[in-house]
Design an enzyme around this catalytic site. Structure first.
Site, PDB file in Angstrom:
ATOM      1  N   ASP A 153     114.076  86.882  47.643  1.00  0.00           N
ATOM      2  CA  ASP A 153     114.729  87.952  48.416  1.00  0.00           C
ATOM      3  C   ASP A 153     113.732  88.637  49.229  1.00  0.00           C
ATOM      4  O   ASP A 153     112.652  88.096  49.570  1.00  0.00           O
ATOM      5  CB  ASP A 153     115.355  88.949  47.444  1.00  0.00           C
ATOM      6  N   ALA A 154     114.279  89.629  49.896  1.00  0.00           N
ATOM      7  CA  ALA A 154     113.387  90.221  50.994  1.00  0.00           C
ATOM      8  C   ALA A 154     112.044  90.899  50.286  1.00  0.00           C
ATOM      9  O   ALA A 154     111.233  91.048  51.335  1.00  0.00           O
ATOM     10  CB  ALA A 154     114.435  91.276  51.782  1.00  0.00           C
TER      11      ALA A 154
END
Length: 145
Positions: free
Chosen positions: A23-24
């Protein structure tokens, strides 16, 4: 619960975390653990000589019916992981797997219990229904453990 309690021999499959798995924040997105677990089960079947595409031609498949997933620690981009597969219980129409995702240093990141059911996929437009495993598959799974 009916079925055969097996000896819990462990199959291991290596996985590296790619950027696309994260994810980020750079940690593995939770849903991707399910993909890692699925890949290990597929490779375990393949190692036993069970090719799922062959059975799909006969409209027989395995579908995940139930998942219990416990995410303990995050895996991160570029980690090398080991995904394990252990058959906990073999029934006539289903298999319960205990699986883990570990870093190669042995750190447990995730544990799961997966129940997969054997189904007849029918023809397009027909209902999918649970069926007993073909004897060829059942016997291979029973002998493998």
């Amino acid at each position: 619960m009916s079925g055969v309690k097996l000896s819990n021999l462990t199959f291991e499959w290596p996985i590296r975390v790619y950027y696309e798995d994260t994810d980020a924040g750079g940690i593995v997105y939770y849903a991707n653990y399910l993909k890692f677990l699925e890949r290990a089960r597929t490779e375990w079947l393949r190692s036993l000589g069970i090719e799922q595409d062959t059975w799909l031609q006969h409209r027989i498949g395995f579908v995940v019916r139930q998942v219990q997933l416990d995410l303990l620690l995050p895996a991160r981009f570029n980690d090398e992981l080991t995904v394990t597969v252990v058959v906990e219980r073999l029934g006539k129409a289903s298999v319960i797997f205990a699986q883990q995702v570990l870093r190669t240093d042995g750190t447990l990141l995730c544990q799961a219990q997966i129940k997969a059911a054997c189904v007849n996929l029918g023809e397009p437009g027909e209902a999918v229904r649970a069926v007993p495993m073909p004897a060829e598959i059942f016997e291979v799974l029973k002998r493998a453990n």
